[in-house]
Design a protein around this motif. Structure first.
Motif, PDB file in Angstrom:
ATOM      1  N   VAL A  76      21.163 -10.243 -17.296  1.00  0.00           N
ATOM      2  CA  VAL A  76      19.962 -10.445 -16.481  1.00  0.00           C
ATOM      3  C   VAL A  76      18.852  -9.553 -17.027  1.00  0.00           C
ATOM      4  O   VAL A  76      19.083  -8.377 -17.336  1.00  0.00           O
ATOM      5  CB  VAL A  76      20.238 -10.118 -15.000  1.00  0.00           C
ATOM      6  N   TYR A  77      17.660 -10.118 -17.148  1.00  0.00           N
ATOM      7  CA  TYR A  77      16.462  -9.337 -17.468  1.00  0.00           C
ATOM      8  C   TYR A  77      15.563  -9.333 -16.244  1.00  0.00           C
ATOM      9  O   TYR A  77      15.353 -10.371 -15.600  1.00  0.00           O
ATOM     10  CB  TYR A  77      15.710  -9.944 -18.651  1.00  0.00           C
ATOM     11  N   VAL A  78      15.000  -8.160 -15.918  1.00  0.00           N
ATOM     12  CA  VAL A  78      14.060  -8.010 -14.800  1.00  0.00           C
ATOM     13  C   VAL A  78      12.699  -7.619 -15.368  1.00  0.00           C
ATOM     14  O   VAL A  78      12.583  -6.630 -16.097  1.00  0.00           O
ATOM     15  CB  VAL A  78      14.539  -6.943 -13.795  1.00  0.00           C
ATOM     16  N   ASN A  79      11.691  -8.416 -15.052  1.00  0.00           N
ATOM     17  CA  ASN A  79      10.339  -8.130 -15.548  1.00  0.00           C
ATOM     18  C   ASN A  79       9.752  -6.935 -14.797  1.00  0.00           C
ATOM     19  O   ASN A  79       9.320  -7.046 -13.646  1.00  0.00           O
ATOM     20  CB  ASN A  79       9.452  -9.360 -15.381  1.00  0.00           C
ATOM     21  N   ASP A  80       9.730  -5.797 -15.462  1.00  0.00           N
ATOM     22  CA  ASP A  80       9.153  -4.585 -14.852  1.00  0.00           C
ATOM     23  C   ASP A  80       7.896  -4.147 -15.601  1.00  0.00           C
ATOM     24  O   ASP A  80       7.528  -2.962 -15.579  1.00  0.00           O
ATOM     25  CB  ASP A  80      10.191  -3.457 -14.824  1.00  0.00           C
ATOM     26  N   ARG A 190      13.564 -12.243 -12.061  1.00  0.00           N
ATOM     27  CA  ARG A 190      14.738 -12.090 -12.922  1.00  0.00           C
ATOM     28  C   ARG A 190      14.909 -13.305 -13.827  1.00  0.00           C
ATOM     29  O   ARG A 190      14.655 -14.434 -13.422  1.00  0.00           O
ATOM     30  CB  ARG A 190      16.003 -11.921 -12.075  1.00  0.00           C
ATOM     31  N   LEU A 191      15.369 -13.026 -15.029  1.00  0.00           N
ATOM     32  CA  LEU A 191      15.750 -14.060 -15.991  1.00  0.00           C
ATOM     33  C   LEU A 191      17.246 -13.915 -16.214  1.00  0.00           C
ATOM     34  O   LEU A 191      17.709 -12.859 -16.658  1.00  0.00           O
ATOM     35  CB  LEU A 191      14.973 -13.851 -17.294  1.00  0.00           C
ATOM     36  N   GLU A 192      18.011 -14.935 -15.862  1.00  0.00           N
ATOM     37  CA  GLU A 192      19.465 -14.821 -15.854  1.00  0.00           C
ATOM     38  C   GLU A 192      20.083 -15.781 -16.854  1.00  0.00           C
ATOM     39  O   GLU A 192      19.712 -16.947 -16.928  1.00  0.00           O
ATOM     40  CB  GLU A 192      19.991 -15.121 -14.448  1.00  0.00           C
ATOM     41  N   SER A 193      21.029 -15.301 -17.642  1.00  0.00           N
ATOM     42  CA  SER A 193      21.724 -16.152 -18.608  1.00  0.00           C
ATOM     43  C   SER A 193      22.899 -16.855 -17.941  1.00  0.00           C
ATOM     44  O   SER A 193      23.326 -16.504 -16.836  1.00  0.00           O
ATOM     45  CB  SER A 193      22.240 -15.309 -19.781  1.00  0.00           C
TER      46      SER A 193
END
Length: 679
Positions: A76-80, A190-193
């Motif tokens: 998961v990537y979180v745009n911070d 969030r960007l989730e794979s």
């Protein structure tokens, strides 16, 4: 499993698998022509939660599971960043190092369509021996052989979020990438794979690929793969030029040939007005009436449809411009003319269409085609959608409309994304007229036989037995394959595990051709093992395993060389089906020469005294026998079946028999299930 941090990077030391220097990246467009990256930052913290290990820094989260030495991962990537990230092109959910170099890899090459990238039936399958520094890309997953002699599978095992690729480098680098299709990510979003899977084995590549297929089936909720549906299709003789008259004539022919276990009669393209308006054209009066006639013959009615695109002349396109995927700026209908299944009105339209085809008209087998041309990067009614989700949503709607009992073939579609929704997926290009077409078809379908093991029915397209003398002016594609090439075609079709969908004009076939068609049945019901899977571009040694008391092995010379030599490494009496030729007893090594474009299909049997060698009318004989007190007893599978036997003495039988070679007898049986006794 141990996960530790070295030099600020994660290291996974599993029971069998070591992954070093884990990274993740998000790629997005900069203000001009450059590509920018988001990389992990902040201190990694490792914790345990319900059997999972969570590795989190300020903006990335790895979730890791270990199952019997295999690894499962999700990122998961979180745009911070404090601002939206626009035009996100891709997301490296996993970038890591294997614990040694990689020698060779199996890949399904990707195809692109309007910014959407995936593997579909036309995508080549390749095996690549890697030079130092070389890397190769595959859609969804790869299998590879490493420098320590281990075989591995690596890739995505769920297909809910994005189409994906994996990269393998000879130096041991592995990358798994989610293709995010210019997604915009708001601050804090969030960007989730999807889930990724890593498997390593000291066994062969077939076992690695099979392990991947089983894990994907488990994660995609596949309980059981349906039985293949064998039958007849109108496409490869008439193309789109079918009529109600031609359909009904072939239906009568199918019904008349009771010796062929046809179950399906499928009407292909050519019955409706235009894409988007699925009503009868002038050549057909009532598709419901035809379905009823098909059922009256005890057959399953099948129909072809391509509901993902609409023609500009269709009522759907003219009356509902808001139903279509838009260009990325949201201003215009996308040039692909793709229907947007996140739109509630489009969902209702598709649901009603398939209710009509099945409940109202009575079709129980649906071939859903021309999906790949509709996949596109664009702007959707639901902003979270992309081309994968649009495809998956369409099949969720279709399945809800038709129920579980209707058989759905997904044709010209993504391969792995069909799993869990369709019953079958086309794994190869269309079959064309010449021998070279077999290389295209079976260079794909045999290399994808893993699909038919635990995942989905592997459809290798139709079977054509005809030659020039079996064609007339209605023929859409004139075939020029010779008898030996047709034998190769049939053997490879059986090895792929594909259903047998016949597509000739039946009234023009000879009785010998009908006997040939009947000899395909009963089917083995599973794909053959492709021996030396990673070493051959098109598998040429096909191990069917045990059929009844026989072992079955085929050698195919796909090339143009006059002869190719294979080694038969089994012990037993060796009999070749197509020539009805006895090769003698093999002590575990027998060299076999096969001419170009031809196949040799062997039954291998063991025993003492009197030993069955093969039969005359079934390509994969599932014969059972016993030898006791000097007598051989066989139960026949078909009426009038003939059995070849080895005997080192003169024999007698309760059936007609003759000596046909040194120590070889041919015994002609009577009714099915009768006992043939030879002593």
């Amino acid at each position: 499993m141990e996960i530790r941090i070295e030099n600020g990077l994660l290291q996974i030391i599993g029971e069998k698998i070591v992954l070093k220097n884990l990274k993740a990246k998000v790629f997005y467009d900069g203000p001009t022509f450059n590509t920018l990256e988001q990389l992990p930052h902040g201190e990694w913290k490792i914790s345990e939660r319900g059997g999972e290990t969570i590795c989190a820094c300020d903006n990335f989260i790895f979730t890791v599971q270990e199952e019997k030495g295999d690894l499962l991962l999700k990122t998961v990537y979180v745009n911070d960043t404090g601002a939206p990230l626009r035009m996100i092109r891709s997301f490296d959910a996993l970038n890591c190092e294997w614990d040694c170099k990689i020698d060779c890899a199996f890949c399904n090459l990707t195809k692109g369509n309007y910014g959407s990238v995936f593997a579909e039936m036309g995508s080549p399958s390749i095996k690549r021996r890697l030079c130092d520094g070389e890397q190769v890309e595959s859609a969804d997953f790869t299998a590879f052989l490493d420098g320590k002699g281990n075989n591995a599978a690596f890739g995505f095992c769920t297909f809910h979020e994005y189409f994906s690729t994996v990269n393998v480098c000879a130096d041991g680098y592995l990358v798994a990438t989610a293709l995010t299709e210019c997604k915009t990510l708001a601050e804090g979003e969030r960007l989730e794979s999807d889930w990724m899977y890593v498997h390593k084995t000291q066994s062969d590549a077939n076992d690695a690929v099979d392990a991947y297929a089983k894990k994907t089936a488990e994660r995609m909720g596949v309980q059981k793969v349906k039985e293949p549906v064998n039958g007849f299709c109108t496409w490869y003789y008439y193309g789109p030029n079918i009529s109600e008259e031609s359909v009904l004539k072939d239906l009568e022919e199918v019904a008349a040939h009771k010796e062929i276990p046809y179950r399906l009669f499928q009407i292909d393209d050519g019955w409706f007005q235009r894409r988007g308006d699925f009503v009868e054209n002038g050549k057909f009066r009532s598709m419901r009436g035809i379905a009823e006639k098909i059922k009256s013959h005890g057959l399953i009615p099948g129909i072809w449809v391509d509901p993902h695109i609409a023609d500009e002349e269709s009522e759907v396109y003219k009356n509902h411009p808001d139903w279509f995927v838009k260009t990325l700026d949201g201003k215009n209908i996308h040039p692909a003319h793709t229907l947007d299944f996140s739109h509630p009105e489009v969902e209702r339209w598709l649901y009603d269409l398939f209710k009509k085809l099945t409940e109202e008209w009575g079709y129980e087998y649906i071939k859903v085609d021309l999906i790949a041309p509709a996949l596109c990067e664009g702007s959707y009614y639901d902003p979270s959608f992309n081309s994968l989700k649009n495809y998956r949503r369409s099949f969720e709607i279709i399945r809800r409309a038709v129920g579980d009992d209707v058989f759905i073939l997904s044709c010209s579609s993504p391969l792995m994304a069909a799993v869990g929704l369709a019953d079958s997926v086309r794994s190869s290009v269309d079959i064309f007229e010449r021998y070279a077409s077999l290389l295209d078809v079976f260079g794909r379908s045999l290399n994808r036989s893993y699909l038919g093991k635990n995942l989905i029915v592997n459809d290798a397209d139709c079977l054509l037995l005809r030659k020039a003398e079996n064609e007339d002016g209605e023929c859409f594609r004139n075939c020029v394959r010779n008898d030996r090439e047709i034998e190769t075609y049939i053997t490879a079709m059986l090895a792929s595990g594909s259903p047998i969908i016949h597509s000739d004009k039946l009234s023009l076939l000879s009785e010998a051709q009908f006997r040939l068609l009947a000899s395909l049945f009963p089917l083995l019901g599973r794909p053959a093992k492709c021996v030396n899977f990673l070493q051959e571009s098109i598998p040429s040694v096909l191990d069917f395993g045990r059929c009844g008391n026989f072992e079955i092995l085929a050698f195919i010379n796909w090339g143009e060389n006059e002869k190719k030599t294979f080694t038969l490494d089994r012990k037993g009496y060796v009999f070749e089906y197509w020539r009805k030729e006895f090769y003698g007893y093999s002590d575990g090594r027998m060299d076999i020469e096969v001419p170009a474009h031809e196949v040799k299909l062997f039954t291998i049997s063991n025993g003492e005294g009197i030993v069955p060698l093969g039969v005359d009318d079934t390509i994969l004989p599932q014969l059972q026998w016993k030898y006791q007190d000097g007598a051989l007893e066989i139960e026949l599978l078909k009426d009038g079946e003939g059995v070849y036997v080895y005997a080192d003495r003169d024999v007698q039988s309760n059936c007609n028999y003759e000596k046909v070679g040194d120590d070889v007898y041919f015994v002609k049986g009577g009714k099915r299930a009768e006992r043939v006794i030879i002593k």
